[in-house]
Scaffold this motif. Structure first.
Motif, PDB file in Angstrom:
ATOM      1  N   LEU A   1      58.429  19.281  21.590  1.00 59.37           N
ATOM      2  CA  LEU A   1      58.030  17.969  22.119  1.00 59.37           C
ATOM      3  C   LEU A   1      58.334  17.890  23.607  1.00 59.37           C
ATOM      4  O   LEU A   1      57.490  17.468  24.415  1.00 59.37           O
ATOM      5  CB  LEU A   1      58.775  16.873  21.360  1.00 59.37           C
ATOM      6  CG  LEU A   1      58.425  15.423  21.701  1.00 59.37           C
ATOM      7  CD1 LEU A   1      56.996  15.104  21.316  1.00 59.37           C
ATOM      8  CD2 LEU A   1      59.391  14.464  21.003  1.00 59.37           C
ATOM      9  N   GLY A   2      59.530  18.310  23.993  1.00 56.04           N
ATOM     10  CA  GLY A   2      59.886  18.304  25.414  1.00 56.04           C
ATOM     11  C   GLY A   2      59.046  19.270  26.216  1.00 56.04           C
ATOM     12  O   GLY A   2      58.627  18.973  27.343  1.00 56.04           O
ATOM     13  N   ALA A   3      58.767  20.449  25.632  1.00 55.44           N
ATOM     14  CA  ALA A   3      57.963  21.448  26.342  1.00 55.44           C
ATOM     15  C   ALA A   3      56.553  20.952  26.587  1.00 55.44           C
ATOM     16  O   ALA A   3      55.982  21.171  27.664  1.00 55.44           O
ATOM     17  CB  ALA A   3      57.925  22.745  25.540  1.00 55.44           C
ATOM     18  N   GLY A   4      55.959  20.278  25.597  1.00 59.38           N
ATOM     19  CA  GLY A   4      54.602  19.761  25.761  1.00 59.38           C
ATOM     20  C   GLY A   4      54.505  18.746  26.886  1.00 59.38           C
ATOM     21  O   GLY A   4      53.571  18.776  27.694  1.00 59.38           O
ATOM     22  N   ILE A   5      55.502  17.853  26.962  1.00 57.27           N
ATOM     23  CA  ILE A   5      55.529  16.855  28.028  1.00 57.27           C
ATOM     24  C   ILE A   5      55.708  17.535  29.379  1.00 57.27           C
ATOM     25  O   ILE A   5      54.987  17.251  30.348  1.00 57.27           O
ATOM     26  CB  ILE A   5      56.673  15.848  27.780  1.00 57.27           C
ATOM     27  CG1 ILE A   5      56.425  15.061  26.493  1.00 57.27           C
ATOM     28  CG2 ILE A   5      56.816  14.896  28.966  1.00 57.27           C
ATOM     29  CD1 ILE A   5      57.603  14.184  26.078  1.00 57.27           C
TER      30      ILE A   5
ATOM     31  N   ALA B   1      52.402  16.101  21.951  1.00 54.62           N
ATOM     32  CA  ALA B   1      52.972  15.517  23.164  1.00 54.62           C
ATOM     33  C   ALA B   1      52.036  15.672  24.356  1.00 54.62           C
ATOM     34  O   ALA B   1      51.893  14.763  25.179  1.00 54.62           O
ATOM     35  CB  ALA B   1      54.318  16.176  23.470  1.00 54.62           C
ATOM     36  N   THR B   2      51.380  16.824  24.428  1.00 54.11           N
ATOM     37  CA  THR B   2      50.487  17.105  25.556  1.00 54.11           C
ATOM     38  C   THR B   2      49.362  16.086  25.658  1.00 54.11           C
ATOM     39  O   THR B   2      49.083  15.539  26.728  1.00 54.11           O
ATOM     40  CB  THR B   2      49.891  18.519  25.407  1.00 54.11           C
ATOM     41  OG1 THR B   2      50.939  19.472  25.565  1.00 54.11           O
ATOM     42  CG2 THR B   2      48.827  18.774  26.455  1.00 54.11           C
ATOM     43  N   VAL B   3      48.699  15.829  24.541  1.00 56.40           N
ATOM     44  CA  VAL B   3      47.537  14.942  24.595  1.00 56.40           C
ATOM     45  C   VAL B   3      47.953  13.489  24.813  1.00 56.40           C
ATOM     46  O   VAL B   3      47.243  12.719  25.481  1.00 56.40           O
ATOM     47  CB  VAL B   3      46.686  15.095  23.319  1.00 56.40           C
ATOM     48  CG1 VAL B   3      47.402  14.545  22.096  1.00 56.40           C
ATOM     49  CG2 VAL B   3      45.336  14.436  23.493  1.00 56.40           C
ATOM     50  N   LEU B   4      49.114  13.096  24.284  1.00 58.04           N
ATOM     51  CA  LEU B   4      49.547  11.707  24.444  1.00 58.04           C
ATOM     52  C   LEU B   4      50.024  11.415  25.859  1.00 58.04           C
ATOM     53  O   LEU B   4      49.817  10.326  26.389  1.00 58.04           O
ATOM     54  CB  LEU B   4      50.671  11.387  23.441  1.00 58.04           C
ATOM     55  CG  LEU B   4      50.302  11.466  21.958  1.00 58.04           C
ATOM     56  CD1 LEU B   4      51.483  11.049  21.096  1.00 58.04           C
ATOM     57  CD2 LEU B   4      49.088  10.596  21.649  1.00 58.04           C
ATOM     58  N   VAL B   5      50.661  12.407  26.485  1.00 54.51           N
ATOM     59  CA  VAL B   5      51.241  12.167  27.804  1.00 54.51           C
ATOM     60  C   VAL B   5      50.171  12.149  28.898  1.00 54.51           C
ATOM     61  O   VAL B   5      50.411  11.623  29.988  1.00 54.51           O
ATOM     62  CB  VAL B   5      52.316  13.228  28.114  1.00 54.51           C
ATOM     63  CG1 VAL B   5      51.700  14.544  28.570  1.00 54.51           C
ATOM     64  CG2 VAL B   5      53.298  12.718  29.166  1.00 54.51           C
ATOM     65  N   GLY B   6      49.002  12.689  28.617  1.00 56.93           N
ATOM     66  CA  GLY B   6      47.947  12.730  29.630  1.00 56.93           C
ATOM     67  C   GLY B   6      47.577  11.357  30.147  1.00 56.93           C
ATOM     68  O   GLY B   6      47.660  11.081  31.349  1.00 56.93           O
TER      69      GLY B   6
END
Length: 534
Positions: free
Chosen positions: A110-114, A61-66
């Motif tokens: 998933l929510g935490a990564g975002i 999630a982190t890399v996609l939301v960037g």
């Protein structure tokens, strides 16, 4: 968002810190309570998966939301991150098996990564690097504060309440954080000229998932050289190669390859990877020593973690101010990781609660000094329009380090534990079952699992139910299990110290450039810096 008044920025930061605290307190509550939860649900062999799946989904999630948040703005992703995290936390509390818990923790991750990555990006949007250092230190202090009350509160809750409330208790805070972000956080216009790199995002996700599942299963579910593990690693490599090929031609790549021409980004990413691998991979097993070897309750275990969190709060706040004042950051990264190495080595030889407390103090000082540095240094080395992707990349490598570290340490833990048990039995450290009545020997044999040490109430209940003639054998067996578990976690901590030492060596070569005092002129300053590096 630089045009906002300082007062408005402070109000926005309060909303962001509330969101971060919501995510952090949920995570820190779980750490102390998890051994008891695993003992209740069963499935100790899947213990690392509960943590790994959370890290895996948060990493993806982190890399996609960037890049997406660079296009659509941070606000919609902050809100969606809170909602997904709340849904995952609620469902996790409904788990009736370890496999359900693993699934729902994946949703929560998933929510935490975002949420966590967008929070870091939003701070970068609001402030120039020099002032950003101070706020980054405060954000770390918020995380540290949750680390103080989280483990202790988690221990109290698991001792006196149903374990489900560990995941449900702070859901109202999520509602408050959602309302604050929705009402206070400013909207940003969509970047119309940007396109979404769907294919690159898919290939990167597939590569990361294959890699992380491979590390998680290797040495536990399958042998390292098995066709399943080799196949997963091969798939990760193939997807990574395809990802690079796609990114080279993508109009708006999810992770611009040009980032890796920047020596500062490469160094901070690798240093962050090693630091999190050593820290997360080893620290997750500290409760095994405190609760399993020393017999403390989850509540008491939370108090053992408290010195680390206090040191982290104090030092992260001070470090942010020191960096903001001087514009220098390398010295804090080096000294911080050095303290972490010393703290981890103290854990290797600890044989008492007093030693555990001392090692936590030293380790907390290291975290407070080093953690604010790496993302800040990476953000400072790129133009403003790459803030989202460089923050996501930095966070990605840290999460990868933590996830792979947990998986590798889990494999080491299980392998060494099995070997130590066999050696202890061969050396005659346990009770001689051949001299006991067969039925009673079978009864004792069912207890030959260090997992029983993690549930002290259950252990006391078993001891009280045993006949008098088995009491001596039971005590001898428990002493053996404690010795085996102690030797095993010492090996895990030694491996963690080694990884942190590698991170320290790498940090010595970090190139330091002055922190910018304004967003304006960022592209020019960064460009000249990159030319000088070349």
């Amino acid at each position: 968002m630089e045009s906002l008044s300082h007062k408005k920025k402070v109000v926005v930061m309060i909303a962001l810190m509330t969101s971060m605290f919501f995510a952090a307190i949920n995570q820190t509550l779980v750490g102390t309570a998890m051994p008891r939860i695993i003992a209740t649900l069963g499935g100790m062999e899947y213990y690392s998966w509960v943590i790994t799946i959370y890290m895996l989904t948060s990493t993806v999630a982190t890399v996609l939301v960037g890049k997406l948040s660079d296009i659509y703005g941070r606000k919609p992703f902050l809100l969606s991150g809170i909602v997904i995290f709340m849904i995952g936390a609620f469902l996790t509390g409904l788990s009736s098996t370890i496999f359900e818990m693993i699934t729902y923790r994946g949703i929560q991750g998933l929510g935490a990564g975002i949420l966590m990555s967008c929070t870091s990006m939003a701070v970068g949007d609001l402030f120039a690097p020099r002032e950003r250092a101070k706020w980054t230190g405060l954000m770390m202090a918020i995380f540290g504060f949750s680390s103080i009350i989280g483990p202790t509160l988690g221990g109290v809750m698991i001792d006196h309440m149903d374990w489900q409330w560990v995941f449900w208790a702070f859901l109202p805070l999520g509602v408050i954080a959602f309302v604050m972000i929705w009402r206070i956080f400013p909207k940003t216009a969509k970047v119309q000229s940007e396109s979404i790199d769907y294919l690159g995002s898919l290939l990167l996700s597939l590569s990361l998932v294959s890699l992380l599942i491979g590390f998680s299963w290797a040495g536990t579910k399958y042998a390292w050289g098995s066709i399943e593990i080799v196949g997963l690693f091969a798939a990760a490599i193939v997807f990574a190669i395809l990802f690079v090929m796609v990114e080279r031609k993508a109009k708006s790549p999810v992770m611009p390859l040009s980032l890796f021409k920047n020596k500062i980004v490469v160094n901070t990413s690798l240093s962050g990877f090693l630091m999190n691998a050593g820290m997360m991979g080893a620290m997750i097993y500290l409760p095994f020593f405190v609760q399993g070897v020393k017999g403390l309750s989850p509540t008491e275990s939370g108090f053992v973690n408290m010195p680390m969190s206090i040191m982290m709060i104090v030092l992260s706040s001070l470090t942010g101010r020191w960096i903001s004042k001087s514009g220098k950051y390398k010295r804090y990264a080096i000294s911080g990781i050095a303290f972490m190495v010393v703290g981890m080595l103290m854990m290797v030889v600890m044989d008492s609660i007093a030693m555990a407390l001392a090692s936590m103090c030293v380790f907390g000082i290291g975290i407070g000094l080093a953690m604010p540095v790496f993302t800040l240094a990476a953000q400072n080395s790129v133009p403003l329009d790459q803030l989202g992707v460089v923050t996501a990349t930095s966070t990605l490598f840290r999460n990868l380090g933590g996830t792979i570290g947990i998986a590798v340490f889990g494999s080491v833990m299980n392998g060494v534990l099995t070997r130590n048990m066999e050696q202890a039995m061969a050396a005659g450290q346990g009770p001689d079952l051949s001299k006991i009545d067969p039925a009673q020997a079978e009864q004792l044999g069912t207890l030959m699992n260090p997992q029983i040490l993690l549930n002290q109430p259950k252990l006391a209940e078993i001891e009280a139910s045993l006949p008098e003639q088995l009491q001596q054998g039971f005590l001898q067996l428990m002493d053996m299990l404690r010795s085996v578990l102690s030797d095993t976690v010492s090996m895990v901590f030694m491996l963690g110290a080694g990884l942190l030492a590698l991170g320290l060596i790498l940090t010595l070569f970090l190139k330091e450039i002055p922190l910018r005092t304004a967003h304006k002129g960022a592209e020019k300053q960064v460009g000249s810096t990159q030319e000088a590096e070349a």
